[in-house]
Design an enzyme around this catalytic site. Sequence first.
Site, PDB file in Angstrom:
ATOM      1  N   GLY A 169      60.944  16.233  18.704  1.00 23.18           N
ATOM      2  CA  GLY A 169      61.034  15.238  19.583  1.00 23.18           C
ATOM      3  C   GLY A 169      59.863  14.605  20.565  1.00 23.18           C
ATOM      4  O   GLY A 169      59.207  14.291  20.528  1.00 23.18           O
ATOM      5  N   GLY A 184      60.349  18.809  25.914  1.00 25.71           N
ATOM      6  CA  GLY A 184      58.982  19.305  25.257  1.00 25.71           C
ATOM      7  C   GLY A 184      59.085  21.400  25.204  1.00 25.71           C
ATOM      8  O   GLY A 184      59.326  21.565  24.999  1.00 25.71           O
ATOM      9  N   ILE A 205      69.378  20.955  21.029  1.00 23.07           N
ATOM     10  CA  ILE A 205      70.185  20.485  21.938  1.00 23.07           C
ATOM     11  C   ILE A 205      69.231  19.251  23.275  1.00 23.07           C
ATOM     12  O   ILE A 205      67.896  18.881  21.928  1.00 23.07           O
ATOM     13  CB  ILE A 205      69.737  21.530  23.170  1.00 23.07           C
ATOM     14  CG1 ILE A 205      68.524  21.591  23.696  1.00 23.07           C
ATOM     15  CG2 ILE A 205      70.317  22.682  23.206  1.00 23.07           C
ATOM     16  CD1 ILE A 205      67.822  22.424  24.856  1.00 23.07           C
ATOM     17  N   CYS A 238      76.597  10.826  26.862  1.00 24.22           N
ATOM     18  CA  CYS A 238      76.218   9.566  28.508  1.00 24.22           C
ATOM     19  C   CYS A 238      76.891   9.686  29.216  1.00 24.22           C
ATOM     20  O   CYS A 238      78.588  10.437  29.142  1.00 24.22           O
ATOM     21  CB  CYS A 238      76.781   8.517  27.234  1.00 24.22           C
ATOM     22  SG  CYS A 238      75.119   8.159  26.149  1.00 24.22           S
ATOM     23  N   SER A 296      65.711  10.723  17.599  1.00 26.40           N
ATOM     24  CA  SER A 296      65.707  10.036  18.463  1.00 26.40           C
ATOM     25  C   SER A 296      64.925  10.402  19.243  1.00 26.40           C
ATOM     26  O   SER A 296      65.506  10.628  20.117  1.00 26.40           O
ATOM     27  CB  SER A 296      67.586   9.460  18.589  1.00 26.40           C
ATOM     28  OG  SER A 296      67.923   8.671  19.265  1.00 26.40           O
ATOM     29  N   GLY A 345      64.234  20.624  20.568  1.00 29.37           N
ATOM     30  CA  GLY A 345      64.043  21.214  22.419  1.00 29.37           C
ATOM     31  C   GLY A 345      63.653  21.528  21.766  1.00 29.37           C
ATOM     32  O   GLY A 345      62.726  22.932  21.220  1.00 29.37           O
ATOM     33  N   LEU A 382      68.686   4.166  27.062  1.00 30.67           N
ATOM     34  CA  LEU A 382      69.131   3.178  25.874  1.00 30.67           C
ATOM     35  C   LEU A 382      68.177   2.301  25.602  1.00 30.67           C
ATOM     36  O   LEU A 382      69.576   1.334  25.536  1.00 30.67           O
ATOM     37  CB  LEU A 382      70.822   3.975  25.663  1.00 30.67           C
ATOM     38  CG  LEU A 382      70.734   5.542  26.124  1.00 30.67           C
ATOM     39  CD1 LEU A 382      72.439   5.383  25.876  1.00 30.67           C
ATOM     40  CD2 LEU A 382      70.855   6.183  25.125  1.00 30.67           C
TER      41      LEU A 382
END
Length: 303
Positions: free
Chosen positions: A266, A218, A192, A131, A21, A244, A73
Amino acid sequence: MVNTNVVLSGLSLDNPVIPASGTFGFGYEFADIYDINILGSISCKGTTREGRFGNPTPRIAECTQGLINSVGLQNPGVDKVISEELPKLAKVYSKPVIANISGFSIEDYAFACEKIDSQEQVGLIEVNISCPNVHNGGMSFGTTPESAYEVTKAVKAVTTKPVYIKLSPNVTDIASIAKACENGGADGISLINTLLGMRIDLKTRKPVIANKMGGFSGPAIFPVALRMVYQVYEAVSIPIIGMGGVSTARDVIEMMLAGATAVQVGAANLVNPCACKNIIDELPRVMEQYHIENLSDIIGGSH
């Protein structure tokens, strides 16, 4: 012939590779680059109750073997995601997707999760508890077992789809928080999320990111992510989506040996839009190299 199929809470995936995401938009943006139906699933852009513009710019800072982002977000809100974004994705992607939900109060989480749960396209809900909790001084819901439990319980009360709780690594005891989510009824754990980092511009002597700090992701964070997946696998009996710093097929296999059933990619997508495709193409060859016939057989194999 190797078998890359895995099963995630009843959801059968052709392979364990899922764009994470926030790094793949709502998925359809990549459909012109390659056939996104090769993906195991897609974790859609983080969605909140109301639309959000996000944080001020600059939002991105480059680092050695990674990057820092503070997007904040940015999204159109759950109603527009349902009416506009998911229908666009359905035109180019035929598999169930993962809806990623964020909130700033327990009520926010429950509201957005209940709405997204009714969507046929959604096979699984991923709840991001990194969040700020607006009712508790801005502290993240994912920093204590108690608040993690409360969010999980509230979301599970209004949903029928499997719920995976996405955990922050910025804690001292990840295993106890994962266990609290399991006790609250979570069907799985995603981990994570990003580490907290910053960069300073030597010319201006000020932080590069307008928000001062942001999420560090990264390849540099891969060993930390792997360690936490390993710890959580020993603490819970529910499936794990590991992420992660994953950027190669070997990383995917390593994550699965640590305990992940599926793996999200990601930051690599932000560097190379074909990152997931390359990993999926590479996976059978690497499996053969390490004499792996069925990928599902190696889950937790390092324990």
